[in-house]
Design a protein around this motif. Structure first.
Motif, short mmCIF file in Angstrom:
data_model
loop_
_atom_site.label_atom_id
_atom_site.label_comp_id
_atom_site.label_asym_id
_atom_site.label_seq_id
_atom_site.Cartn_x
_atom_site.Cartn_y
_atom_site.Cartn_z
N ALA A 46 37.53 21.18 25.80
CA ALA A 46 36.43 22.14 25.96
C ALA A 46 36.32 22.64 27.39
CB ALA A 46 35.13 21.49 25.53
N LYS A 47 36.52 21.76 28.35
CA LYS A 47 36.31 22.13 29.76
C LYS A 47 37.53 22.85 30.34
CE LYS A 47 32.19 20.38 30.16
NZ LYS A 47 31.00 21.20 30.45
N GLY A 48 38.72 22.30 30.10
CA GLY A 48 39.95 22.95 30.52
C GLY A 48 39.94 23.46 31.95
N LEU A 49 40.01 24.78 32.07
CA LEU A 49 40.13 25.42 33.38
C LEU A 49 38.92 25.21 34.28
CD1 LEU A 49 41.80 28.83 32.39
CD2 LEU A 49 42.89 26.84 33.42
N GLU A 50 37.79 24.79 33.71
CA GLU A 50 36.60 24.55 34.53
C GLU A 50 36.80 23.39 35.50
OE1 GLU A 50 32.99 24.14 32.32
OE2 GLU A 50 33.62 25.63 30.83
N TYR A 51 37.76 22.50 35.21
CA TYR A 51 37.96 21.31 36.02
C TYR A 51 39.01 21.49 37.12
CZ TYR A 51 35.22 18.20 32.95
OH TYR A 51 34.21 17.57 32.26
N VAL A 52 39.54 22.70 37.29
CA VAL A 52 40.63 22.85 38.26
C VAL A 52 40.52 24.17 39.01
CG1 VAL A 52 42.22 23.86 36.54
CG2 VAL A 52 43.15 22.70 38.56
N ASP A 53 40.86 24.13 40.29
CA ASP A 53 40.98 25.33 41.12
C ASP A 53 42.43 25.48 41.54
OD1 ASP A 53 38.32 26.18 41.18
OD2 ASP A 53 37.82 24.82 42.84
N PHE A 54 42.91 26.73 41.55
CA PHE A 54 44.29 27.02 41.92
C PHE A 54 44.35 27.69 43.29
CE2 PHE A 54 44.29 27.02 37.28
CZ PHE A 54 45.39 26.21 37.00
N LEU A 55 45.34 27.28 44.09
CA LEU A 55 45.60 27.86 45.39
C LEU A 55 47.08 28.23 45.47
CD1 LEU A 55 43.82 25.06 47.48
CD2 LEU A 55 42.82 27.27 46.83
N GLY A 56 47.45 28.90 46.58
CA GLY A 56 48.86 29.14 46.84
C GLY A 56 49.50 30.17 45.94
#
Length: 548
Positions: A30-40
């Motif tokens: 359910a959370k998926g992308l809410e738990y991660v930040d992308f850099l670079g």
């Protein structure tokens, strides 16, 4: 190619991983992308291959972070907006780790490195050019291609081909390949395959993606999720871990029964989360010891002979406290010793739960899963279509091995993710779990992601061309990897000098070691210095055999 975004493509790749029945708990899905930040972000991928390897590793590192955050929240009872941070360029360098790591500024292929490591090349595969050159793609009688492999002992395959096990006159790359090629070209692909299967050694025809998917095993693998999870029992209470931590896996004890690359990558990454990892090897078994420089970070290492009474007793004492067993040996090898998942289920019945992680070439189930021969990254590349895809993208009518051990690191990363996921299940629901990953499944998934657009790939070839255009089907693992790392360092030298990408350990048994730092950042619950409990060390370094 300024319109291309490696981050946006990574997000699409990450979503594709969830679409195929990934066995995660509802919160993770359910959370998926809410738990991660992308850099670079980058306008061109770093890895010189037409397949989306760069984005696949960034997506897998993000998936690792997502499950780790969920596990962290479960363990520590956190309500705040905790996130994992993943630099996609850092993740793309992950499969190049063994080409970038150094000891006293020496890379692993420098002859002086041999003085720093414990020699575990018991069968002289990697110190003997003739025996080492068995690991290559060779033409067969009808003009097809077959990937042979020296494994950890080249003798059985060389003798089966009618070649001497040693040939000191052919101590040069091309001369050694020439004599082996003369023998493979006298055999059809089917005849060569029959020989390899009979002697139970490593080898595979080079198949296209279409040919692989037409096999029963290809159909089986392509229908499976990236990793599998089976609940062995449901009566054990949830795993109890101290809320004081300080790291996400503090207090979790992991037995590492692995060799070479994929398996040690699993446990090296788990060690980043503060787990107690104990790597068990044997003086009687060969290994590629130079990988210990980067893969043994965070671990204690011991030697045990599990066929001796003394070794078995010491191992069984360690089992009394184990939470996770990671098995990277041939299918059934550990079970024959009495320590497979069903054996442990009986041993721990009514006492506590555990997680058993199985890493293999071909995966669980399917026609090829019980092949008793060793499985290697190069074999996975050949059978799944990766080598053919790479060769054709370079404008050739021949397969070419991909840059770096992508399948090894891909399977290793999947093994870390699968372990975190199984521990999340144990922490939340209790029980015991068997989870499995394979090199072939990573490659199947990588192929399913498709290739870069023609304009983007042409731009990449132009940039990397002077290093990768010289590669052919008989360019062995080291030559392909060195060509790719030379190109990446020429084009992106600033990345390896990024402080956040590099971990330096000034005092280790190998000397001053520089290696890749952890890609996933979850502050303050996971960092390199707080996560790794031990600096890297050779196999069998610690005495006596105990957890700490």
């Amino acid at each position: 190619m300024s319109s291309y975004s490696t981050i946006e493509t990574t997000k699409q790749v990450l979503l594709s991983a969830f679409e195929n029945n990934l066995p995660v708990l509802p919160e993770v899905r359910a959370k998926g992308l809410e738990y991660v930040d992308f850099l670079g972000d980058s306008s061109e991928p770093l890895i010189p291959i037409v397949l989306k390897a760069h984005e696949s590793f960034a997506a897998l590192k993000a998936l690792e972070g997502i499950i780790a955050v969920a596990l962290c929240k479960e363990r520590f009872g956190l309500d705040q907006d905790l996130k994992a941070s993943v630099n996609c360029n850092h993740a793309a360098l992950f499969p190049a780790m063994s080409f970038l790591s150094t000891a006293d500024d020496l890379p692993k292929w420098n002859p002086e490195m041999r003085k720093k490591i414990v020699d575990t090349d018991l069968n002289h595969v990697y110190s003997n050019v003739y025996r080492r050159m068995l690991t290559n793609i060779y033409r067969t009688k009808e003009g097809r291609f077959y990937h042979l492999h020296a494994s950890l002992n080249a003798t059985p395959t060389l003798e089966a081909l009618g070649l001497p096990p040693y040939d000191e006159e052919r101590n040069e790359y091309q001369a050694a390949q020439k004599v082996i090629a003369e023998h493979t070209q006298q055999l059809t692909t089917d005849e060569l395959e029959a020989i390899i299967r009979t002697i139970k050694e490593a080898g595979s025809p080079c198949l296209t993606r279409e040919e692989f998917l037409a096999t029963s095993h290809g159909k089986h693998i392509s229908s499976k999720p990236l990793f599998e999870l089976d609940q062995l029992e449901s009566t054990s209470p949830p795993l109890k871990l101290s809320p004081d931590g300080p790291n996400i896996l503090s207090g979790v004890k992991i037995l590492d029964l692995t060799r070479v690359i994929a398996g040690p990558v699993i446990t090296r990454t788990l060690a980043e989360y503060g787990a107690q990892v104990l790597r068990v090897t044997s003086r009687n078994l060969p290994d590629q010891s130079y990988y210990a420089v980067d893969f043994n970070f965070g671990k204690r290492t011991i030697n045990l002979d599990l066929k001796s009474q003394e070794g078995r007793q010491a191992f069984e004492n360690l089992l009394e406290d184990v939470d996770v067993i990671v098995d990277g040996y041939r299918p059934g090898a550990i079970a024959k010793l009495g320590y497979g998942p069903n054996d442990l289920l009986k041993r721990f019945a009514g006492k506590r739960g555990f997680v058993y992680v199985k890493e293999s070439c071909y995966g669980e189930g399917g026609e090829w899963s019980d092949r008793s021969g060793p499985g290697w990254q190069q074999i996975s590349d050949s059978v799944s279509g990766v080598s053919w895809a790479n060769g054709k993208a370079l404008g050739l009518e021949e397969p070419v091995p991909p840059p770096f051990p992508l399948a090894d690191f891909g399977a290793g990363e999947l093994g870390c993710i699968a372990t975190l996921n199984a521990l999340h299940h144990r922490l939340t629901k209790g029980g015991s779990y068997f989870t499995s990953i394979s090199l072939v499944k990573y490659n199947d998934w990588l192929m399913s992601l498709g290739s870069y657009s023609e304009p983007l790939w042409n731009s990449m070839v132009t940039a990397h061309g002077q290093d990768i255009r010289k590669l052919r089907h008989n360019s062995n693992f080291d030559r392909v990897g060195l060509a790719a790392i030379s190109s990446i360092q020429r084009l992106y030298s600033h990345l390896w000098n990024e402080p956040d990408f590099l971990h330096e350990a000034a005092k280790t048994p190998f000397g001053a070691v520089k290696t890749q730092s952890p890609v996933v950042r979850i502050e303050p619950y996971k960092t390199a210095t707080r996560g790794w409990l031990n600096v890297t060390r050779p196999a069998g370094y610690d005495h006596p055999p105990k957890w700490s």
